[in-house]
Design a protein around this motif. Structure first.
Motif, short mmCIF file in Angstrom:
data_model
loop_
_atom_site.label_atom_id
_atom_site.label_comp_id
_atom_site.label_asym_id
_atom_site.label_seq_id
_atom_site.Cartn_x
_atom_site.Cartn_y
_atom_site.Cartn_z
N UNK A 89 -7.90 -12.66 1.08
CA UNK A 89 -6.97 -13.04 0.02
C UNK A 89 -5.54 -12.97 0.55
N UNK A 90 -4.77 -14.01 0.27
CA UNK A 90 -3.37 -14.03 0.66
C UNK A 90 -2.53 -13.37 -0.43
N UNK A 91 -1.95 -12.22 -0.10
CA UNK A 91 -1.09 -11.49 -1.02
C UNK A 91 0.13 -10.99 -0.25
N UNK A 92 1.28 -10.91 -0.91
CA UNK A 92 2.46 -10.37 -0.22
C UNK A 92 2.29 -8.87 0.03
N UNK A 93 3.04 -8.37 0.99
CA UNK A 93 3.01 -6.94 1.28
C UNK A 93 3.65 -6.17 0.14
N UNK A 94 3.03 -5.06 -0.24
CA UNK A 94 3.60 -4.19 -1.27
C UNK A 94 3.66 -2.77 -0.74
N UNK A 95 4.41 -1.93 -1.43
CA UNK A 95 4.51 -0.52 -1.05
C UNK A 95 3.29 0.24 -1.56
N UNK A 96 3.04 1.40 -0.97
CA UNK A 96 1.88 2.21 -1.36
C UNK A 96 1.99 2.71 -2.79
N UNK A 97 3.22 2.84 -3.30
CA UNK A 97 3.39 3.35 -4.66
C UNK A 97 3.59 2.20 -5.67
N UNK A 98 3.09 1.01 -5.31
CA UNK A 98 3.21 -0.14 -6.20
C UNK A 98 1.85 -0.75 -6.50
N UNK A 150 -5.62 -17.36 -3.36
CA UNK A 150 -5.79 -18.24 -2.21
C UNK A 150 -6.24 -17.44 -1.00
N UNK A 151 -6.96 -18.11 -0.11
CA UNK A 151 -7.43 -17.48 1.12
C UNK A 151 -6.42 -17.73 2.23
N UNK A 152 -6.36 -16.83 3.22
CA UNK A 152 -5.44 -17.05 4.34
C UNK A 152 -5.82 -18.27 5.15
N UNK A 153 -4.82 -18.90 5.74
CA UNK A 153 -5.04 -20.02 6.64
C UNK A 153 -4.59 -19.60 8.04
N UNK A 154 -5.49 -19.75 9.00
CA UNK A 154 -5.23 -19.29 10.36
C UNK A 154 -5.67 -20.35 11.36
#
Length: 256
Positions: A89-98, A150-154
């Motif tokens: 799954x394509x997701x933005x980076x988040x913090x551990x406390x989020x 969405x799935x990652x595209x590589x």
């Protein structure tokens, strides 16, 4: 007698799955959401691709005859039933406390992605929490709300290890519309190629890379063939696809 009328459908889709249905995610109302659902005589029904929300249109009183404001937030926890979910799954980076927050704005039927601080009291049993789906909806009319993953595209990269009897392999992806370009020489910055050359000093290492980024899918792509240049003979008819978390890389060892 009660008469339940469907007021909203929440449909969750993921393009990693050929069916579109998400099997690695579960949705559950929070305690506050359950209270709101009861107060407004709303009932949930889980479906194969999300859930439906019904309203009892018969049993009303001075309070439940009123509909919630369009800004009233109905929060649902989203939990991971599949621990591989984040890899495909394509997701933005988040913090551990989020947590991730998927919310719809007033009058909108698509959920937008953001982040919010974690709510420590929010849990989904033994499953790992992904985030919160926040529905803001007045239920004055029926609507379908969509949450799409969405799935990652590589770019795919194949490392093919062969011996002197098979010096010039070719990867043919024409049946799937993918062209694999053979590198003319091993790149100095290619750590995987360097490690393979060190570990297999007698091997001929051929490196092929796709001409474009390819979405990861659960069903895989067949008819990506490994061939001999001489005579166009097929050696492997269906090469394995890079899986989630493999960064688009596959190593094909034909030395043995």
């Amino acid at each position: 007698m009660t008469s339940f009328v469907k007021k909203a459908s929440i449909i969750i889709k993921h393009d990693y799955f050929s069916s579109g249905e998400v099997t690695g995610l579960s949705i559950k109302p929070t305690a506050e959401c359950q209270r709101l659902l009861r107060n407004y005589k709303l009932m949930l029904k889980n479906t194969a691709d999300g859930l439906d929300i019904y309203r009892d249109e018969d049993e009303k009183d001075a309070f439940t005859d009123k509909l919630p404001a369009a800004t009233t937030a109905f929060d649902f926890s989203l939990a991971l039933d599949d621990q591989q979910f984040l890899k495909y799954t394509t997701l933005p980076i988040k913090k551990n406390d989020e947590f991730y927050l998927f919310s719809n704005k007033k009058g909108k039927t698509a959920f937008q992605l953001s982040t919010i601080p974690k709510v420590q009291t929010l849990n989904h049993g033994a499953s790992e929490m992904l985030g919160i789906l926040r529905l803001c909806f007045s239920f004055s009319a029926q609507a379908t709300l969509m949450l799409n993953f969405t799935a990652p595209q590589l770019k795919w990269k194949y490392y093919v290890l062969t011996g002197t009897a098979f010096p010039d392999p070719v990867i043919d992806g024409s049946a799937t519309g993918i062209t694999f370009i053979k590198q003319t020489a091993l790149q100095a910055a290619d750590q995987i190629g360097t490690a393979l050359a060190t570990g297999y000093p007698a091997a001929i290492i051929s490196v092929f890379e796709s001409d474009r980024a390819i979405p990861v899918i659960n069903t895989g792509r067949k008819n990506i063939q490994l061939k001999k240049t001489a005579g166009n003979a097929i050696v492997i008819n269906n090469l394995p696809n890079p899986g989630p978390g493999e960064n688009g890389i596959q190593i094909i060892n034909l030395l043995n």
